[in-house]
Every structure is written in C-alpha cells, then in structure tokens.
Design an enzyme around this catalytic site. Structure first.
Site, PDB file in Angstrom:
ATOM      1  N   ASP A 119       0.853  -1.182   0.000  1.00 21.79           N
ATOM      2  CA  ASP A 119       0.000   0.000   0.000  1.00 21.79           C
ATOM      3  C   ASP A 119       0.886   1.227   0.000  1.00 21.79           C
ATOM      4  O   ASP A 119       1.909   1.260   0.670  1.00 21.79           O
ATOM      5  CB  ASP A 119      -0.882  -0.002   1.254  1.00 21.79           C
ATOM      6  CG  ASP A 119      -2.110  -0.848   1.038  1.00 21.79           C
ATOM      7  OD1 ASP A 119      -2.603  -0.879  -0.105  1.00 21.79           O
ATOM      8  OD2 ASP A 119      -2.560  -1.496   2.002  1.00 21.79           O
TER       9      ASP A 119
ATOM     10  N   SER B 240      -9.996  19.775  14.011  1.00 19.31           N
ATOM     11  CA  SER B 240      -9.393  20.258  15.247  1.00 19.31           C
ATOM     12  C   SER B 240      -9.248  21.768  15.098  1.00 19.31           C
ATOM     13  O   SER B 240      -9.576  22.322  14.052  1.00 19.31           O
ATOM     14  CB  SER B 240      -8.023  19.614  15.460  1.00 19.31           C
ATOM     15  OG  SER B 240      -7.151  20.017  14.428  1.00 19.31           O
TER      16      SER B 240
ATOM     17  N   ASP C  64     -10.164  -6.052   2.107  1.00 21.74           N
ATOM     18  CA  ASP C  64      -8.884  -6.656   1.754  1.00 21.74           C
ATOM     19  C   ASP C  64      -8.901  -8.162   1.968  1.00 21.74           C
ATOM     20  O   ASP C  64      -8.028  -8.879   1.490  1.00 21.74           O
ATOM     21  CB  ASP C  64      -7.753  -6.087   2.612  1.00 21.74           C
ATOM     22  CG  ASP C  64      -7.296  -4.728   2.116  1.00 21.74           C
ATOM     23  OD1 ASP C  64      -7.503  -4.458   0.922  1.00 21.74           O
ATOM     24  OD2 ASP C  64      -6.746  -3.959   2.923  1.00 21.74           O
TER      25      ASP C  64
ATOM     26  N   ASP D 161      -5.625  -4.279   5.775  1.00 17.23           N
ATOM     27  CA  ASP D 161      -6.282  -4.182   7.079  1.00 17.23           C
ATOM     28  C   ASP D 161      -7.803  -4.181   6.970  1.00 17.23           C
ATOM     29  O   ASP D 161      -8.486  -4.638   7.860  1.00 17.23           O
ATOM     30  CB  ASP D 161      -5.795  -2.948   7.852  1.00 17.23           C
ATOM     31  CG  ASP D 161      -5.848  -1.683   7.012  1.00 17.23           C
ATOM     32  OD1 ASP D 161      -6.392  -1.728   5.903  1.00 17.23           O
ATOM     33  OD2 ASP D 161      -5.323  -0.652   7.481  1.00 17.23           O
TER      34      ASP D 161
ATOM     35  N   THR E 114     -16.020  14.682  14.797  1.00 15.16           N
ATOM     36  CA  THR E 114     -16.128  15.933  14.033  1.00 15.16           C
ATOM     37  C   THR E 114     -15.171  15.997  12.857  1.00 15.16           C
ATOM     38  O   THR E 114     -15.366  16.787  11.945  1.00 15.16           O
ATOM     39  CB  THR E 114     -15.840  17.142  14.934  1.00 15.16           C
ATOM     40  OG1 THR E 114     -14.512  17.003  15.425  1.00 15.16           O
ATOM     41  CG2 THR E 114     -16.802  17.213  16.108  1.00 15.16           C
TER      42      THR E 114
ATOM     43  N   SER F  42     -11.158  15.166  16.897  1.00 15.86           N
ATOM     44  CA  SER F  42     -12.067  14.111  17.355  1.00 15.86           C
ATOM     45  C   SER F  42     -12.556  13.338  16.150  1.00 15.86           C
ATOM     46  O   SER F  42     -12.755  13.885  15.059  1.00 15.86           O
ATOM     47  CB  SER F  42     -13.236  14.736  18.112  1.00 15.86           C
ATOM     48  OG  SER F  42     -14.444  14.466  17.456  1.00 15.86           O
TER      49      SER F  42
END
Lengths: 693, 173, 559
Positions: A309, A386, A526, A522, A383, A380
């Site tokens: 990747d 930052s 995949d 991951d 949301t 977060s």
C-alpha cells in the site's frame, strides 16, 4: 529492559534449558528426531559396553569417555532446543501477565451484569468504558474509543477503534482509555488472540514446516547411509583382519564403531534443526509479527512479488504541508498565520508540518499562547476536525479557528468559493490532500498536504530488486499521481485507482505466472486478497475478517514490516542450509581422524605402521585420542553453533548467486577445514591433560 | 487389460525385429560383403586352414615365435585373462619364471606380440633352426615387414601377428 | 606415454564433444515427434509397429500408467529370457549343442540383461546358443536401452510440463527410440565392426589343426550384430567371455575406437537432448561439462597410476594391439557409462586404476551413465544439489522453475539409498559367508575389492567385473541378480514418482532470487555433491580394498 535485567533473565533461561536438556532424554522425545535418536541409542550401547566390561573386571577409561561425550552430544542438542523454546516461553510469560483475570460487563438484553471474562462465549455482547480492560477478542458494534494496545504491540500510542469501519476489531487484554464502546465477542474461551499467540510462542503447537520436513528426510537418509557404511565396515574389517592374519577385534570394537557412526551422521544440523525453526518464529515475534503457521514464514522467503500500500509503507502515512492556498482576497501570509495558529497545539505530524512550513516560508514564529488566551480543540473522530478558540480576558470565545477535511469544514462554512474548489481539485488530482481552514463561519483557504516518500525506501526497494523481488505499489490515486510517486519511490510497478477487485486480479495474475505474492492489508474488503495471496500480513489495527484471512498479523501495524518478514523467512532457510552443508563437510575430517585410528596397523610389517596410517594427516597422537578428539569435536561444535542457530546466519540483500557463493565459502569450505583444526587442538589438549595414552 | 495385450504384442514384435530380423540382416550383409571377416578371418597355409589370424594359438616349440602367455593356454573355450592383481604372489612368481618376463593378455587369445618381443626371440629361433646370420637377417626383415603400425598412424599399438610371422618363418626354408 | 597416446585421448574427447550436439538435437527431434531425415525412410516401420501392437500414439500417460507399462514390459522380457535359457537345448540355432542354462545362472542373466547391467556370470561361447544370444540377449540389449531412454524422457517431460499430469506415451517413446535411433545406429556400427573382422555367422564352431600341429576350436557366431548394440546401448554383455578384449569382438585398434566411442555416444548426446528439450542448451552443456570433468579426473589418475608401474612390455590383462592407453580409456568410459564391457581385465589394472573404475560405478553411474539411466540418475543428483543450494540462498529450492519439495527429496534419497544399501549389505554378507569367500581367487585386499566390485557393478547396473571372482554360484547368481533389480527399479520408480509429482507443479519464473543452474558455481557445487556423496558412503570400504592395496603395492607386498 535494562542490560543487567536482561542478562539475569538470560541466565534464568539458560538454567531452565539445562534442566530441560536432561528432561528431554526420554526415548519418546528423542524418537522425534531420527539423527539424535541414533545418537541416543549409540550412547546407550556404549554405556552398556562400558559397564559390561566393568562387570568383567576391566575398567576402560576410553570407553567411559566415549560414552560420556556421546551423552553430551545428545544433551547439547536437547539444550539447543530447550534454549530456543525457553526464549519463546519468556516472551509468553510476559504476555500471560496481561491475561490476568478480568471481569466483563456483560450486556444481557440491555441489562448489565459482571461476569469473569473466561466465561464469555462467541456472540456475547459486552460494554467497555474508559479504564476497562477489553475482556476478549471482539468487534466494536457501537461507539468510538481510543484503545491502548501496548500490552500486545509494545506501541504506546493509543489507537482508534470504531464500529462499522476497518478499525472495528479489538483484542482481549487491551485497555480502553477514552470513550465507550459496545463489543460483540468473536472468540470462544481460550481461542483469544493472546491465547493463540502464547501457544505459538511456547512452541506447543509448532508444526514442522515443509522445507524442514524435506530436510529431515535428507538427514534421515544420510543417517541410514552412514549406519549401513559403519555396520558393514565391521564385516569388511573382519575380512581384512583375516586376510592380513591380524586380530582387529580389540581395535574395531562396538564403541569405536558407534563413535564413528555418531561422528558421521549429521548431528550438528540434526541437533540444531528444531532450535533453528523455533528461533525463526521467535525472531518474527521480536519484531511483533505473529505468523499463524511456520509454513507462512517459509513462504515469505520465497516471495517474489510484494504488493505494498502506498500510504504508510512507501510514503509516510502522515502527509506534510507544502503549500498555503488562501481564498481570493486574503493574503497568503495572513492565511499562513491563521493556519499556524490552528496547529499550535496539534502534535500530529501534519499539524507540526504546518507550523514548520509557515515558519520556513514567511518566517512566522510560533506564538506561545497562554491557557487563558486560547482553548485548543483536539481532533475528534466524530467531528473530523481540530482547532483553537481564542479567548478574551473573560474567557469568552472571541474567534473560532478550525481546520479539517474539506467536507467537515464545509459543514461549518457552507459552499466554498469557486476558485478554492478548483484548487482543491488540483490538489487531489496531484495525489495530495487538501486541508481546509475556517475562521469563524468563513473558509479562508486550504493547506496542500503532500505525500512524502519515506527516507531510505528507495534503497530498500533496490535491495529487494537485487534479491529478485518485484515491488508493486497500490494506491487509490489516479494513474498520473501514482506514476509520479512510483517513480520517486522506485517501485517496479503500481496499480492506480486500486479497488479490492483490482488487487485480487493482480494477485491472481502474478500467481498464474508462477510468482508468489505477499501483501499487507487491514480492511474487510482486503480479506479476499489477503486470503488469496501467498503471504498476507494483516495489520493489527485491521478488522477481524482481515485478521482471519491473512496468515500473519503485524502487531505494530507497520506495513514496511513485510520486507523484514521476507528477510526472516529467507534467513530461516539459509541457516538450515548453511548448517547442513557445514555438517556434511565436517565428515571428511572425521574420516581422516577415525579410519587411520581403526586401520592404521592393518597389514603392518614388523614394527612398522600399516599403510593406512598415511591417512593420519593430522598426526593425531594415538588411535584412542584420535577417536576421542573426533567425538568431542562433534559434540562441542553443537554448543558452539547454538548462537548461530538462534540468531540465524548473517543476511545480506544479495543476488542468490552471491549468497550461494558466500555461504559455500563460509560453511562449505569452513566446514571442511574447521574440524581438522578443531580435532587436532583437542588431541593436543587430551595429550597435555594426560587423558589418553 | 488393454495395456497388457499391447505389452505382449509389442514385446513379440520387438523381439522379432531386434532378435531375428536385425541379426539376420547383418549376417546377410556380412556374408555377402565381408565373407572372410564374418567367418572368422581364417588363415590358409598352403591350402590348409591353420587357424584364425585374429585368434592367437599355442606355439611352444623353440623354432617358433611364441605368443604372449595365456591364462587359458590358447584354448578359446572359453576365452579369458588371469585376473591376477598387482599384489598377487602368483602373478609375481609366474612372471619371474617367464623367459622375457612377459604378462598374459586379457583375452588369453592375443594374436599379436610387440615387435620388441619378437626381436627378443630371434636368437632362440635361429639356434633352434640352425640358421646362419644371413637367415637371421631375413627373420629380422620378416618381423619388420609384418609389423603392423598404429591404425591411421594414431590408434592402438605396433604389433606383429604371431601366426602370420610363424607361417612366413616356415616358408623361409 | 607417447605422443600417439595423447593424440588418441584428445581425438576421443574432441569427437565426443563435437558429435554430441548433433545426435543430441536429432534425438530431441525424434522424441518431440518432429520430422527428421529418417522419417520418410523408416516412418512406415513406426506406423506398422503402432498398428500391429494396437498402440494409440496420441494417448497420453500419467506417471502411474507410464510406470505400469515400464514394469509390465520389463517383466515380460525377463520371463521370456529366463525361460529361453532354460530350454535352449531343445531349440534351433544351437550348433555347439550347448546345454540348458542352470536356473540360477538363467535368473542372474535374465535380471542382468533386463536391467541393462549385462553382468555375465557365464562364458558366452560355452553357455549360450546362437538363438539365446540373438533372440534373448540381443533383444534385451535393445529393449533395456530403450526403456532407459523412455524413463529419462518421462522425467524430462515432468520437469517442463506446465501443470499437466501427462508424461508422454511409453510405447511411442520405445518405438521411436528403437526405429530412429538404436536400430539404425546399430546397423551402421555392426557393419563397420564386421568389416574390421568381428564375426557374423550362424555356422558352427570351427575345429582347426594349428600350424604347430595342435588342435583349436574357434568359436563363431552372430557377434557383430550383438556387439554393436552392446556398445551403443550401454549394455556391455560380451558375445564371448573375454568381452571386447576378445579379438573376434574387438579385432583392431580402429574397431576398438569405434566401440569405445559408441559406448559414450548416446549417453553424452542425451545430455544435450535434455538441454534442447528444456529449452536451455547452456544447462545441457553444464551437465555435460560436469560429467566430462569427473570422467577426465578419473582418467588422468588411472593413466598416471598405470604408467607409473615399472614393468616391461604389455601389462597383465591387456591386449597387444590396444595398449595401455586404450585399455585405461575404455575402463574409465565403461565404468562412467554403465556399460560394463571391457577390453582389458579390470582386476589386473593397478589397484588405483581399478579403484577409480570402482569409484566411477559407486558414484551411481551418472557420469554420462547408462543410456537414459545416466541422465535420470544425474537429475536426481541435480535435485539434491538444488535442494542444498536452495536452502543456502533462503528459498524453497527450485529446479527449472519447479519447486523441489518433500516428495521429490524423499525419492531422490531413496534412489541413492537403495543401490548403496544393496552394495554394502551384499558385500558385507559375502565377506563373512564361507561359501561366498570360496569364490575368491585373490587373497589380501584384492579379494575384498573383487567382492566390492561385484556388488557395486551389479547394484549400479554396470556389469563389468573383477573377474577373478567366480560368480557363477547359486549365492552370487541370486544375490547379484537381486541387487541388479533393486539398483534398476529402485531408481526408475523414484524417477517416475518425481516425474509425476513435478509434472503437475506450476513453473515459477526465474528472478535474481533464484540461483542459476547454468553457471560455474552450480557446476562446482554439483561436482562437489556427487563426489562427497560417493566418498562419504563408500570411503571406509574403499580404503580397505583398492586404497590399501595400492599402498601395499608401493611397498612391494604380495599375497
């Protein structure tokens, strides 16, 4: 671990291994290894002869010493295995500590009860909040949380686990450090990841790998050949004795024949074989990779295509700010200042890169804001942004600066200006990431975050090419961007705008061409490709499905690890090959030591030595010291080589030809020469000590 | 079963082909084209077949050139060598008793001796046949004439056929 | 040594190196079913054999079918030859009126000729009728050679097959081998030898009165036809007892050269055929070089030993017309190839030269080796070398892109172990069994060499002998017969299993991570593995036989 503590720990392991070496003397244990079993039986026979002669009133120091050293040979081999196992066990112990009994907050139709974690079954649902230890492997079905997985990965930075995405799998024994998640358990008692890891490390479930089995067959075959050569030698000796009119029965005795046999059979590699295998697994674990089978480790050595990747492997996972693009009407320097302000407390690499870029480009020094002046809003997961709130003296919010994904910021600000949209598209098209910055309810610009190819990765790929391994970069980028990064990183090929299907197709295509393919992955999507690949390394941060599909798990979730895994796989085979060659090459010297000792007097004239004494090129002191020296050499070489077996032979990224030449020189020629020197030295020592006549 | 039938049929066919047709064909060619060789390269002396030029025969009378020692005493049924080795006491003592210290041949039927071995024997023959020195010269000439060189000047060794030599020797009278 | 001696050696080597590519390419074309210049002339014979035997030439066989056909066909040949000997007295073409062969000798001979060993515990001229020589022995000379080639082809096809189980068709391979290679070459050689003086007649033995007045019975027979295939098919079983030392088998130095050349021609060319079939001539040349080097080292050592003994005249057991150089060259060629014909008595070679001959056989008859069998035996050693080398470079070993795994390794080891075990166990029994010891003609270490040589020659299917040993006893006939069968099928069956296992594997493309099998490094490693395996297995026994005898000879000791 401090150096001192490590030494103490090592001493403990060694002591335990010494004890185990004796425990492994059980015939059933020895039977598993044909080479060592023959040695074991040989030791028994020699000892029996010694006692038989003793009972008849003759004490033979020679037979006693041969017997003792044959036992040492067996013990040394046992010790090597025990030591390798011991090192694994020590690792397992530290893991076990994390498995201390915890209570689970079991949810039964919305009602919460506390039950011991060991009673959890598959499909049970539990709840975990800040400070709770996750009781078993499972999948997050609700919520987001940051989780401390250092118990299994050794990595102190917490990771985000959330429901529904590619980061939904959690591991038993890890700890929630913020937020609350609801977890559906995916394993039965004892089937937890940590449990499986422990049993793998402890070697309890160690199965012999295909190449190891093939090598064992070669070694067993050689053992049979030497068994025949030595047993029949007794008959040829009888004939020769008769033909020469000499009585050889006091020279060609059973203990001497056993000594010859044990010296010839490949005890060096036979004794170290399982230690090499265990140590190979151990080396992987030390790099925080868990292989589900030894077969996968061996396959790793055969890999010739790596699918990598782009993000995290080839480029540093975090992009770097490279450009400030303000909306029309705002000065670039002013925008940079705001952008810097938003990132002052952002400790992520991206954040820091923004501060640095502003400083480099406009010489803007980062201001030191006091807590009463500003309130930082950390990133977060909910949301996706930052920022910082600037405060007035009373603590009211004066100004609200935010930076984040384009979609997140646009929710705050509404539609972006046309010009900015064009810039955003351009950034995306070039493979970069646009990071929008808003001031209040107004967007003021975007920061261009660019992929940075990892330092040294190009050299790494070059090494791989020398080893005959082709690298293929996988990226979601468009072909143009992909080509640019591919060229910069020096990969052999790339798949742009990759989808799970295109990955799968590529794997199948390579495999049809006879290649062995490794990949990392991951996500759940995949999983099919991980299952199809010959070596599929799943990131520990990945989903449960992906972890099931791959045949290795990288606990540190470091995609570059694949390269190391390949090296470990190769090193494992090389160590076996090198020691086999060494072992076989040793036999030549042993013939030169033992045959003249046995037959030096055959057909001897009056007072003279027999013709075969010309074979005594080492000029060993006497027949007895020659045989004893060979046996002692044969035993201690095992001990001498234990560190090599555990560490693996030195590995260099070289073409197969260069590797072969190198290993042949060291272990082939070295194996030919070393015993001549070793046996002669031991002979001198034995004479010096007065042990032999 | 089908394969076993093929197997049997194929064996019969190949046996006929290689075991009958092939040797008969070669025999036919040989009898027509190389009649003398095919039938043993027989040596005719004054109208009488006295042996084969290729098969050594026993000569132990002093008036003849002697062939090499033979483990089978020049009886071709069967042929063979002594098979004695370099460490054989028998070989050592056998050779020691021989006039020219010669070694026996592999076939026991070696039709040749080396020119040197022939020259070595000349004096004995001259004496046995009461020849004068002119006749001795003729014997030496005979040996030289009958010495066969290496094939194509390269292959094998120089040699003299004992049967031909002795026949020519008898003709000298 | 004289200039002519060196010239003969160089001529031999050069001719072999220059002709092998031609015959090798020709054979590859034959077995790939391509058109060759003989197709228009002999095509009808090929078709006729298919038609009369009911062979479908397009049928493909997997390893099991192929192996079954090999075994069935060989078994049939064995039974036929065995029975033929037992009843030869009642059959025609027996002018010398020879008796039926004893059961043990017949068993030994049938096993010997079926397995391409051609060990002879009998003397041809006093044991076998013309019919037995032709219909029994000549036939097996052809068929055992063709069988060897077929197994080699199957293994080669297994190596190059792209994930398919088919290994070709045994019957087709046999037919093509016979029709286009063995029979035409044999006809050419037979006629040439016949012209040089090798007898070829069905007339009875000839009784003559010698010049000196004695009597001599001169044996005759259809020898040229048999000797041609005996040399070409690496069989080696002589028409007469003295084999190619006999003037009727090997009348002139030129005939000797032809026979000696025929002896290595097909085995050497098949190495090249292999290179062509796998599409890597360089690898073919590499194997050729490895064989040639081992051959040359042994030759040099033996020549040195033979020429260093201080005797006058021609050596014991050698023929005047051939001389020492040709005797040693032949001895080395015949033991490297599993031919076993001799033009000098090996037992009377110097201990070292005889020892090298013995060691050549111990190596497993893979230095050129038998027709076909040399190559499949060599490929076993290649696989073993590849396995060790593969481990040393950290990859699952591959040969020509095929992974060498458990099954292949198992079979390779088996094929090395079985003949080795037969040699050692057989010789050990003979060393202590009084009946067996009474067959010895030599005392001292040479006696052990005789026993070792017999079991080595039988188990590795060579057929030559240290003929001082009287092997025509029930003990040796039975023991050596069994050894020959173990040595032949203990290698053929593993080779077929390997072929079957490799055939279905996919071919991995070569990369920098695969070590190349066509360079000097691999060649040296291969030579090393071949010699080390041989030395480690047999050095103890060898040291008590030829080695100690050599040293004793230097001391002037006799027994």
């Amino acid at each position: 671990m401090s150096k001192k503590a490590e030494t103490a720990n090592n001493n403990q392991i060694v002591l335990a291994a010494v004890k185990d070496a004796f425990l492994k003397l059980h015939p059933k244990e020895e039977m598993r290894n044909p080479v060592m079993f023959v040695t074991f039986v040989g030791s028994l026979v020699t000892t029996a002869f010694f006692f038989w002669h003793l009972a008849k009133g003759t004490f033979s120091l020679f037979e006693l010493l041969i017997g003792i050293w044959l036992w040492f040979t067996v013990l040394f081999a046992n010790f090597a295995e025990a030591l390798a196992e011991g090192r694994g066990k020590a690792q397992a112990e530290s893991l076990k500590k994390s498995r201390k009994e915890v209570f689970a907050r079991f949810l039964d139709h919305g009602r919460e009860t506390k039950i011991p974690a060991s009673q959890l079954k598959k499909a049970d649902v539990v709840i975990c909040e800040t400070g709770d230890t996750i009781p078993a492997d499972g999948e997050v079905v609700e919520g987001v949380a940051s989780v401390d997985e250092s118990a299994i990965t050794g990595e102190s930075a917490p990771v985000i686990r959330e429901s529904g995405g590619d980061r939904s799998a959690v591991t038993g024994g890890t700890r929630v450090i913020s937020d609350k998640i609801i977890i559906k358990i995916t394993s039965d008692p004892g089937g937890n990841f940590i449990d499986r890891m422990i049993s793998l490390i402890e070697g309890a479930k160690r199965q012999r790998t295909p190449n190891e089995i093939a090598l064992s067959i070669v070694l067993s075959g050689m053992t049979i050949i030497f068994l025949l050569a030595v047993v029949t030698l007794k008959f040829f000796a009888d004939y020769s004795g008769q033909a020469a009119g000499q009585d050889l029965s006091s020279i060609v005795t059973v203990p001497v024949l056993v000594a010859l046999l044990v010296c010839l059979i490949p005890t060096t590699i036979g004794g170290l074989l399982s230690a090499i295998g265990i140590a190979g697994m151990d080396r992987l674990i030390r790099r925080h990779v868990i292989a589900k089978s030894g077969r996968a480790v061996e396959a790793a050595g055969d890999i010739d295509v790596l699918l990598l990747d782009k993000t995290g492997t080839i480029t540093i996972g975090n992009r770097m700010a490279s450009e400030f693009i303000p909306v029309p009407g705002i000065d670039e320097k002013a925008f940079a200042e705001v952008a810097q302000l938003s990132s002052l407390s952002d400790e992520t690499p991206e954040g820091r890169s923004i501060v640095v870029l502003a400083k480099d480009k406009f010489d803007l020094r980062a201001k030191a804001l006091q807590p009463h002046e500003a309130k930082f809003i950390p990133f977060s997961a909910n949301t996706q942004m930052s920022g910082v709130d600037l405060l007035d003296g009373a603590g009211n919010v004066m100004r609200m600066i935010r930076k984040g994904a384009v979609e997140a910021i646009s929710k705050l600000t509404g539609k972006f200006p046309e010009k900015l949209e064009t810039e955003i598209k351009r950034i995306s098209a070039s493979g970069g990431t646009p990071l929008a910055v808003s001031d209040g309810s107004k967007v003021i610009g975007v920061i261009h975050l660019k992929d940075i190819v990892k330092g040294g990765i190009k050299e790494r790929f070059k090494e791989l090419r020398v080893m005959g391994i082709k690298t293929v970069m996988i990226t979601g980028d468009n072909p143009l961007t992909a080509a640019a990064i591919a060229a910069e990183a020096g990969v052999d090929d790339f798949i742009a705008q990759a989808t799970p299907e295109s990955k799968m197709d590529r794997i199948k295509e390579e495999q049809a061409g006879g290649h062995l393919v490794a990949m990392t992955g991951d996500g759940t999507n995949d999983a099919p490709a991980l299952a199809q690949s010959d070596v599929g390394v799943t990131m520990n941060t990945g989903t449960q499905a992906a972890r099931e599909a791959g045949n290795m798990v990288d606990l540190e979730s470091n995609p570059t690890k694949l390269i190391e895994i390949v090296e470990i796989g190769k090193q494992l085979l090389m160590t076996r090959g090198a020691l086999t060659t060494f072992s076989i090459a040793n036999d030549v010297a042993k013939y030169f030591a033992i045959l003249p000792a046995m037959f030096g007097m055959l057909y001897a004239g009056q007072g003279a030595q027999g013709p075969l004494s010309v074979l005594n090129i080492m000029q060993l002191h006497s027949p007895q010291s020659a045989i004893l020296s060979a046996v002692i050499f044969n035993a201690i070489i095992i001990v001498i080589l234990i560190p090599l077996a555990l560490r693996g032979v030195a590995y260099h990224s070289q073409s197969a030809k260069a590797l072969l030449r190198r290993n042949l020189q060291i272990y082939g020629l070295g194996g030919l020469v070393a015993p001549f020197i070793g046996i002669k030295l031991i002979d001198l020592l034995l004479v010096f000590l007065g042990v032999v006549r | 079963m089908k394969n076993i039938i093929i197997c049997v049929k194929f064996f019969i066919l190949t046996a006929i082909l290689t075991g009958l047709i092939y040797p008969f064909l070669i025999t036919l060619i040989g009898q027509v084209a190389f009649n003398n060789q095919s039938n043993g390269s027989m040596f005719v002396y004054h109208g009488r077949v006295v042996g084969s030029t290729l098969i050594g025969q026993k000569f132990d009378q002093d008036k003849y050139f002697w062939p090499r020692p033979s483990a089978v005493d020049y009886n071709p049924l069967p042929s063979g060598g002594s098979n004695l080795s370099a460490t054989s006491a028998k070989l050592k003592s056998d050779v020691a008793t021989r006039e020219a210290k010669l070694y026996a041949s592999g076939s026991g039927l070696d039709p040749h001796i080396s020119p040197a071995a022939a020259f070595f024997q000349v004096d004995r023959i001259v004496k046995a046949r009461h020849f004068d020195s002119a006749q001795k010269g003729e014997i030496i000439n005979l040996i030289n004439q009958l010495t066969e060189g290496r094939d194509f000047r390269v292959l094998g060794e120089k040699r003299v056929n004992v049967l031909k030599l002795n026949a020519s020797l008898d003709d000298l009278r | 040594m004289k200039t002519a001696d060196y010239l003969q050696l160089i001529l031999y080597g050069l001719l072999l190196i220059s002709l092998a590519p031609f015959l090798g390419t020709y054979m590859a074309r034959v077995f790939q079913g391509k058109k060759i210049f003989l197709s228009p002339i002999l095509g009808w014979m090929e078709e006729l054999l298919y038609k009369l035997s009911g062979i479908n030439k397009d049928e493909e066989m997997d390893w099991k079918d192929y192996t079954k056909a090999v075994i069935c066909f060989n078994l049939l040949g064995f039974v036929f030859l065995f029975v033929l000997q037992l009843v030869q007295k009642y059959l025609p073409l027996n002018p010398a009126n020879l008796a039926n062969v004893t059961w043990d000798c017949a068993f030994n001979t049938a096993a010997s000729f079926m397995t391409n060993t051609n060990w002879q515990s009998y003397a041809g001229e006093t044991t076998m009728s013309y019919l037995t020589q032709m219909l029994g022995l000549t036939v097996q000379n052809f068929l055992s050679a063709a069988t060897g080639i077929s197994v080699f082809l199957a293994l080669t096809r297994g190596l190059i097959s792209k994930s398919q189980s088919s290994l070709g068709n045994f019957w087709v391979d046999m037919v093509r081998g016979l029709v286009y290679i063995l029979i035409p070459l044999s006809i050419l050689l037979a006629v040439a030898l016949n012209a040089q003086g090798v007898v070829q007649t069905l007339s009875p033995y000839n009784n003559v009165t010698t010049l000196q007045g004695g009597t001599q019975t001169i044996p005759l027979g259809p020898a040229a036809s048999q000797i041609a295939i005996k040399q070409l098919g690496t069989n080696g079983g002589g028409f007469f007892n003295a084999n190619s030392a006999h003037p009727f088998e090997n009348p002139t130095p030129f005939a000797n050269f032809l026979e000696m050349f025929a002896l290595l021609l097909i085995p050497a060319s098949l190495v090249y055929t292999f290179g062509v079939m796998i599409g890597n001539r360089k690898h073919g040349w590499l194997l050729f070089s490895v064989m040639f080097v081992i051959f040359a080292i042994g030759l040099g050592l033996s020549l040195w030993s033979e020429y260093s003994i201080p005797i006058t005249g021609i050596h014991e057991g050698q023929e005047t017309r051939l001389g020492t150089t040709n005797s040693v060259l032949w001895a080395m060629a015949t033991t490297c190839a599993s031919n076993g014909s001799v033009n000098a008595m090996h037992s009377s070679l110097t201990p070292l030269a005889g020892g090298v001959a013995l060691f050549n056989i111990m190596l497993g008859e893979i230095v050129f080796g038998g027709v076909g069998s040399g190559m499949y035996g060599m490929l076993h050693m290649v696989l073993l070398t590849v396995f060790l080398a593969g481990l040393m470079v950290g990859r699952t070993p591959e040969y020509l892109g095929k992974k060498i795994e458990r099954k292949e390794v198992q079979m390779v080891i088996l094929s090395i172990l079985l003949p080795g075990a037969a040699i050692l166990i057989g010789a050990a029994i003979a060393c202590v069994y009084p009946v067996a010891l009474s067959s010895l003609s030599s005392k001292g270490p040479h006696g052990l060499s005789e026993i070792l040589y017999a079991f080595t020659s039988a188990s590795q299917n060579n057929g030559s002998a240290f003929a001082g040993l009287n092997a025509n006893t029930v003990f040796y006939n039975v023991m050596l017969g069994i050894c020959m069968i173990i040595g032949r099928f203990g290698v053929i069956i593993p080779a077929m299993i390997i072929a079957g296992s490799l055939a279905v594997k996919r071919i991995a493309p070569a990369s920098a991570g695969t070590f190349t099998t066509d360079d000097f490094l691999f060649a040296s490693l291969l030579v090393g593995v071949i010699i080390i395996v041989g030395v480690l297995t047999f050095f103890p026994a060898f040291s008590l036989g030829p080695l100690i005898e050599h040293l004793l000879m230097l001391q002037g000791r006799v027994f």
